[in-house]
Motif scaffolding. Sequence first.
Motif: not given
Length: 377
Positions: A315-324, A345-349
């Motif tokens: 989920q690194r892409a989602a984390i970095e987008a929220v960070q931005a 987010a990338v499923a399954p979580f």
Amino acid sequence: GGGSGNDERDQTLNQLLVELDGFGTDTQIVCIAATNRVDVLDKALVRPGRFDRKIVIPKPDYIGRKEILQVHAKNKPIADNIDWNILAGETEGFSGAALASVVNLAALQAAKKSREKVTMDDFQTALETETLGKVLPQGLGEENEKRLALVHAAAAVGYHLLCKDMVELSFATIVARESNAEGQVAIAENPVALRPGAFTKGFLRRHLRTCLVPSVAEEVVYGFDNCTKVTAPYSGRAREIAAFFVNNCAMSDEDSEFSYIPTGQVIEVNDFLRSDRVEHMLPSTTADRYIRADEETRRLMENQYAAARRFVLKQRAAIEAVQAIIIEKRTVQADELTAIIDKLAVAPFDDEERQSVQASDRTPFREWNGTKPADKV
């Protein structure tokens, strides 16, 4: 504190007791008293026949908080778009006085902004002020804020994807405040999951993993030797959950013995002067079993740490987008956070790698032969 027994307080108390024990025939009178120091009441007051029935008034629940907020907002110009359900969920644990303070702070915020009506943004600002304190004038520096934003972004993604069934995101902030200079992720009570104490094994594992996600994210981005203590509150909570999982709930995954027998208990002491949380080994267990339970706790944390690392990499892409967006706006509300996470987010979580243990697969207890173990404590 001593005395002759003839001072004004004793006379008042004695007269009150006489009236309570009176011989009158009028039974239409009910005497009610309130105190916040029940531990120092005279025993003669609380014996049967006098003040013998105790009524405990807890802090308001979800519905109560919603109604209390609306009562205090009646005489104020409130906008039509106020979502009282969201505010009730975000004020879990608030007393009636704290809820009144939130409404007053929101009205003051609207006045500062020269608004004719109190808006939802004013309430959000009031909530942050009530829970975190006033904003500090100085900043923490660009690089520090990037790191803080990463840590809280990782926590937000973890809570939203892994713990959505029990909690909801409220906001994430890196604004330095009086009581919290490092920012935080605030979570709200999920109205659908109003099940006090009904935390399943699956949820506790996911909550444990979520608490490890911020430290893993910091390690992945900055390297092992460049990790900081910012993630300590999250990691400390993870250790508490793991110990509670094994020692108190007897919910071990690997060792069938600890899936039945709790080995410790946590005692919370709350009185007028102190509030302590103390863990004790149960008298019915042994030192060896307690040590094995601690090893099981460590094994649980290691497994969930590995699962947290897989989660962060996935989920690194989602984390970095929220960070931005946290860096950009400094305080981000739930709707924006969830929109970004759901998009990237990338499923399954919940892709935890573990074998499901069935009750029929567990090793049954050995019968006790009546001898006391040599290492009995």
